[in-house]
Write a protein that holds these residues in place. Structure first.
Motif, short mmCIF file in Angstrom:
data_model
loop_
_atom_site.label_atom_id
_atom_site.label_comp_id
_atom_site.label_asym_id
_atom_site.label_seq_id
_atom_site.Cartn_x
_atom_site.Cartn_y
_atom_site.Cartn_z
N TYR A 1 -60.19 12.66 81.56
CA TYR A 1 -60.86 11.40 81.88
C TYR A 1 -59.84 10.31 82.21
O TYR A 1 -60.01 9.53 83.14
CB TYR A 1 -61.73 10.93 80.71
CG TYR A 1 -63.03 11.68 80.55
CD1 TYR A 1 -63.85 11.96 81.65
CD2 TYR A 1 -63.46 12.11 79.30
CE1 TYR A 1 -65.04 12.63 81.51
CE2 TYR A 1 -64.65 12.79 79.13
CZ TYR A 1 -65.44 13.06 80.24
OH TYR A 1 -66.62 13.74 80.09
N MET A 2 -58.78 10.24 81.43
CA MET A 2 -57.78 9.19 81.61
C MET A 2 -57.08 9.33 82.95
O MET A 2 -56.81 8.33 83.64
CB MET A 2 -56.77 9.23 80.47
CG MET A 2 -55.74 8.12 80.52
SD MET A 2 -54.70 8.04 79.04
CE MET A 2 -53.85 9.63 79.15
N GLN B 1 -66.94 -3.77 73.35
CA GLN B 1 -67.22 -3.01 74.56
C GLN B 1 -68.70 -2.73 74.79
O GLN B 1 -69.14 -2.53 75.91
CB GLN B 1 -66.44 -1.68 74.53
CG GLN B 1 -64.94 -1.89 74.44
CD GLN B 1 -64.18 -0.57 74.36
OE1 GLN B 1 -64.56 0.41 75.00
NE2 GLN B 1 -63.10 -0.54 73.59
N ASP C 1 -59.55 8.26 85.76
CA ASP C 1 -59.91 6.85 85.83
C ASP C 1 -59.15 6.08 84.74
O ASP C 1 -59.58 6.04 83.59
CB ASP C 1 -61.42 6.67 85.66
CG ASP C 1 -61.86 5.23 85.87
OD1 ASP C 1 -60.98 4.36 86.09
OD2 ASP C 1 -63.07 4.97 85.81
N PRO C 2 -58.05 5.43 85.10
CA PRO C 2 -57.26 4.68 84.10
C PRO C 2 -58.04 3.57 83.39
O PRO C 2 -57.66 3.14 82.31
CB PRO C 2 -56.12 4.10 84.94
CG PRO C 2 -56.01 5.00 86.12
CD PRO C 2 -57.42 5.43 86.41
N ARG C 3 -59.14 3.12 84.00
CA ARG C 3 -59.95 2.07 83.38
C ARG C 3 -60.59 2.53 82.07
O ARG C 3 -61.04 1.70 81.27
CB ARG C 3 -61.02 1.58 84.35
CG ARG C 3 -60.49 0.85 85.57
CD ARG C 3 -61.58 0.55 86.56
NE ARG C 3 -62.19 1.80 87.04
CZ ARG C 3 -63.23 1.82 87.90
NH1 ARG C 3 -63.75 0.68 88.33
NH2 ARG C 3 -63.72 2.97 88.30
N THR C 4 -60.64 3.83 81.87
CA THR C 4 -61.26 4.37 80.65
C THR C 4 -60.28 4.41 79.48
O THR C 4 -60.68 4.80 78.37
CB THR C 4 -61.78 5.79 80.91
OG1 THR C 4 -60.68 6.66 81.24
CG2 THR C 4 -62.80 5.82 82.03
N ILE C 5 -59.04 3.99 79.69
CA ILE C 5 -58.02 4.14 78.64
C ILE C 5 -58.42 3.47 77.32
O ILE C 5 -58.26 4.08 76.25
CB ILE C 5 -56.65 3.62 79.14
CG1 ILE C 5 -56.09 4.59 80.19
CG2 ILE C 5 -55.66 3.48 77.98
CD1 ILE C 5 -54.77 4.17 80.80
N PRO C 6 -58.93 2.23 77.29
CA PRO C 6 -59.32 1.63 76.01
C PRO C 6 -60.36 2.47 75.26
O PRO C 6 -60.26 2.66 74.04
CB PRO C 6 -59.89 0.27 76.41
CG PRO C 6 -59.19 -0.05 77.70
CD PRO C 6 -59.08 1.26 78.40
N ASN C 7 -61.34 2.97 76.01
CA ASN C 7 -62.37 3.82 75.40
C ASN C 7 -61.77 5.12 74.89
O ASN C 7 -62.10 5.61 73.80
CB ASN C 7 -63.46 4.10 76.45
CG ASN C 7 -64.75 4.58 75.82
OD1 ASN C 7 -64.72 5.45 74.96
ND2 ASN C 7 -65.88 4.05 76.27
#
Length: 239
Positions: free
Chosen positions: A178-179, A120, A182-188
């Motif tokens: 945060y999740m 990442q 913005d669901p795009r932050t899930i891996p982080n």
């Protein structure tokens, strides 16, 4: 180490053996403390070289656990210790097991950090540095209490885990926010959750070492006491 009064034996060699394994525990504890400090710094600073060093040095911790454990077995077989001497040997074997597991946490955090950096190339959404340093401080304090077999210090450290748990809960709430935003932050977020949970577990390991100190000083195993019974035990301080 001198502040802990051991029974004096006719055999000077027995005294030397007990002192040696106690010293080795503290050396192992210092190494684990450094491993944990470095792992947290590697995660915070995205330092791949430091993370690799922590992973490589984990074998030193593992070897120390095996060596100390073997020495304890030899003492039991050869000296057949009783009373406080036997409790000391048992306390040491239990403590090095907890320390080895804390070393495993440091290694896992470092491996997670390396994987994150390679995939990442971005820092965690939140800083775990302060949270991690609090766990390092708790480990340092419990090692000091173990060196002196200080019951009152162990009681204070045992209760301090509540603060670490509260910090962990705050981190979880922040990451969940945060999740949802913005669901795009899930891996982080999943990476941060794993690391935060690993750090929180260190507080539990430190509590376990406190219970080992309780066992040595009071001669009572408190691992499975419920909250009320444990509070009564902790309130009953030695004369």
């Amino acid at each position: 180490m001198d502040s802990l009064n051991l029974n004096k034996h006719i055999s000077a060699q027995f005294n030397a053996e007990l002192e040696h394994i106690r010293t080795q525990v503290m050396i192992m504890g210092g190494l684990v403390e450094q491993q944990l400090t470095d792992a947290i710094m590697a995660l915070h600073n995205m330092d791949s070289e430091l993370a690799r060093r922590v992973i490589a040095d984990d074998q030193k911790v593992n070897r120390m656990e095996v060596d100390i454990d073997e020495h304890c077995v030899k003492i039991i077989a050869k000296r057949q210790p009783t009373a406080s001497d036997l409790r000391l040997v048992m306390a040491i074997t239990k403590t090095i097991s907890e320390l080895e597991r804390i070393g495993d946490v440091a290694e896992k955090i470092s491996r997670t950090a390396l994987e994150k950096f390679s995939q990442q190339h971005q820092p965690l959404l939140i800083s775990l540095e302060s949270f991690g340093q609090h766990s390092v401080e708790m480990l340092h304090e419990v090692l000091d209490a173990f060196a002196r077999m200080d019951l009152e210090a162990a009681i204070e450290i045992y209760h301090a885990d509540k603060k670490l748990d509260q910090e962990y809960e705050g981190i979880i709430r922040q990451l969940m926010t945060y999740m949802m935003e913005d669901p795009r932050t899930i891996p982080n977020i999943l990476t941060a959750l794993f690391c935060a949970r690993s750090i929180e577990r260190i507080g539990d390991r430190c509590q376990n070492i406190c219970e080992i100190i309780f066992y040595f000083v009071k001669g009572q195993d408190v691992r499975h006491l419920d909250g009320e019974k444990l509070d009564k035990f902790l309130a009953n301080k030695p004369n």
